[in-house]
Design a protein around this motif. Structure first.
Motif, PDB file in Angstrom:
ATOM      1  N   UNK A 170       0.843  -1.197   0.000  1.00 49.83           N
ATOM      2  CA  UNK A 170       0.000   0.000   0.000  1.00 49.83           C
ATOM      3  C   UNK A 170       0.882   1.252   0.000  1.00 49.83           C
ATOM      4  N   UNK A 171       0.542   2.201  -0.858  1.00 44.15           N
ATOM      5  CA  UNK A 171       1.271   3.468  -0.923  1.00 44.15           C
ATOM      6  C   UNK A 171       0.775   4.372   0.204  1.00 44.15           C
ATOM      7  N   UNK A 172       1.648   4.853   1.083  1.00 39.99           N
ATOM      8  CA  UNK A 172       1.203   5.772   2.149  1.00 39.99           C
ATOM      9  C   UNK A 172       0.515   6.995   1.546  1.00 39.99           C
ATOM     10  N   UNK A 173      -0.529   7.464   2.219  1.00 37.73           N
ATOM     11  CA  UNK A 173      -1.341   8.564   1.679  1.00 37.73           C
ATOM     12  C   UNK A 173      -0.497   9.800   1.373  1.00 37.73           C
ATOM     13  N   UNK A 174       0.496  10.098   2.226  1.00 33.16           N
ATOM     14  CA  UNK A 174       1.293  11.310   2.014  1.00 33.16           C
ATOM     15  C   UNK A 174       2.313  11.160   0.888  1.00 33.16           C
ATOM     16  N   UNK A 175       2.430   9.952   0.330  1.00 35.66           N
ATOM     17  CA  UNK A 175       3.354   9.727  -0.786  1.00 35.66           C
ATOM     18  C   UNK A 175       2.620   9.426  -2.097  1.00 35.66           C
TER      19      UNK A 175
END
Length: 426
Positions: A170-175
């Motif tokens: 999962x891609x972190x939201x801030x990235x």
């Protein structure tokens, strides 16, 4: 916009012709098709996916739209007029005529549905998109599940194992913004090496919620698009390249920009200023966008790009990147299972709970993703065939030219910039 003014002037002149003259004019039929499509759009939200023609045409359509029965009759009359036009010598004009005919068949089918008529899955798919999908028993996909079982070993049910494994990516939201922009940029870089795009083409990227889809391209004309990414569910790393190519390059943004450049502007064919979602045009759009991922990246190229660029941007470790990509490729073989589930659900053979359960099993997703998938079927119905079957037909058509990648890109360019129907891919 001189090109648009010249088109409008020609169509105003066409409006001064007699009815018989107009019946012999593809341009006149095309102009009425645009107005008809915009009027249908007043009866169904989302029917018009894109429109970038004169604002006054849209205003006129919305000011006093005809009732559905009157529109159905108008569509039938317009199709009869189209079929009465003489066949042109120019093969491209012949394809224009065939495109208009297929789009009008789709409009008539959708009007039947808006009026409340219930069609079978096969009738709806053929009427709207010009194809009849092969529906295979779900048991035929069990061998694919068995192979995937070896990729993600364990004792828990396979959908749970696959969901847990994929959750590691999962891609972190801030990235997410940085990862998506890097993926789209690479998709564009690879596309423009082979297909020249209009000068000034560009897109805006947004992140949204509360949608049944994972990504959407809203084409706005003048070679501009709004690309939206749905963040209701965590976005995994594999989706970056998928969405970058599908929604952007050589997918929807490139497709619409090339149609505007070569057909709407280049030839003054006004029918390409409007895009009814439920039409053969969507079959070509979705199929070419999905195959565009494979055209832009071989598996080896994709793995190298993701490991060198996207994993670091996402702050993820690439140790299992190869197995993760192998899983994505294997899961593509389950695409047809979605057609079977959709058909049985839409025709009432199974209820919604059963459709969600089967989606979990045969699409290897958790409950929330399965529910979103069935919500898409609730909203878009047979549209689901455009992704898997569309990709298969575009792939077979393009790869028939041979293994040379430049030749394949040229075949893709023709699909994206010329009047193309599913029947042209056979």
């Amino acid at each position: 916009m001189k090109w648009l003014l010249s088109v409008v002037a020609a169509l105003l002149l066409a409006g001064c012709m007699t009815s018989q003259d107009r019946a012999d004019s593809l341009d006149a039929v095309a102009r009425e098709y645009v107005g008809l499509s915009l009027e249908i759009g007043t009866h169904e939200e989302g029917y018009i996916d894109a429109y970038y023609g004169p604002a006054e045409w849209k205003q006129a359509a919305e000011a006093n739209p005809r009732a559905v029965p009157a529109l159905a009759q108008a569509a039938a009359d317009l199709q009869a007029r189209l079929r009465a036009t003489p066949q042109a010598a120019d093969p491209l004009v012949q394809r224009r005529r065939a495109f208009l005919d297929a789009q009008l068949t789709a409009a008539r089918t959708r009007l039947r549905m808006i009026a409340g008529e219930r069609l079978s899955f096969a009738e709806e798919a053929q009427g709207l998109f010009g194809v009849t999908p092969e529906i295979r028993p779900l048991t035929e996909y069990d061998s694919v599940l068995a192979r995937i079982d070896q990729l993600v070993p364990g004792t828990a049910p396979l959908p749970e194992r696959v969901e847990a494994f994929q959750s590691r990516f999962v891609i972190p939201a801030d990235r997410l913004d940085a990862v998506m922009r890097a993926a789209i940029a690479e998709c564009r870089r690879r596309t423009v090496q082979h297909i020249p795009l209009p000068e000034g083409e560009a897109f805006t990227l947004e992140f949204v919620r509360d949608k049944s889809w994972s990504g959407y391209n809203w084409y706005q004309g003048n070679y501009r698009s709004l690309i939206q990414i749905n963040t209701d569910l965590p976005v995994r790393l594999s989706r970056a390249v998928d969405l970058g190519c599908h929604e952007g390059y050589p997918g929807h943004h490139a497709y619409n920009a090339l149609l505007e450049q070569h057909l709407a502007r280049g030839r003054g064919w006004v029918e390409y200023m409007v895009y009814p979602l439920y039409s053969p045009q969507s079959f070509i759009a979705e199929g070419s966008a999905n195959y565009g991922i494979d055209l832009a990246f071989t598996p080896e190229e994709r793995l190298a790009f993701e490991r060198s660029t996207l994993y670091p941007l996402a702050g993820l470790q690439p140790g299992d990147a190869s197995r993760y990509l192998d899983l994505q490729l294997a899961m593509e073989e389950l695409a047809g299972a979605r057609f079977t589930i959709a058909r049985d659900y839409l025709e009432g053979r199974i209820d919604r709970a059963r459709a969600v359960a089967l989606t979990q099993r045969y699409q290897l997703v958790g409950t929330r993703r399965a529910d979103q998938s069935v919500a898409f079927i609730d909203q878009y119905r047979t549209y689901v065939i455009n992704y898997g079957l569309g990709k298969d037909m575009v792939r077979d058509h393009i790869e028939a030219v041979g293994p040379d990648r430049a030749a394949r890109w040229e075949a893709m360019r023709r699909i994206l910039s010329q009047p193309t129907l599913p029947s042209d891919l056979r």
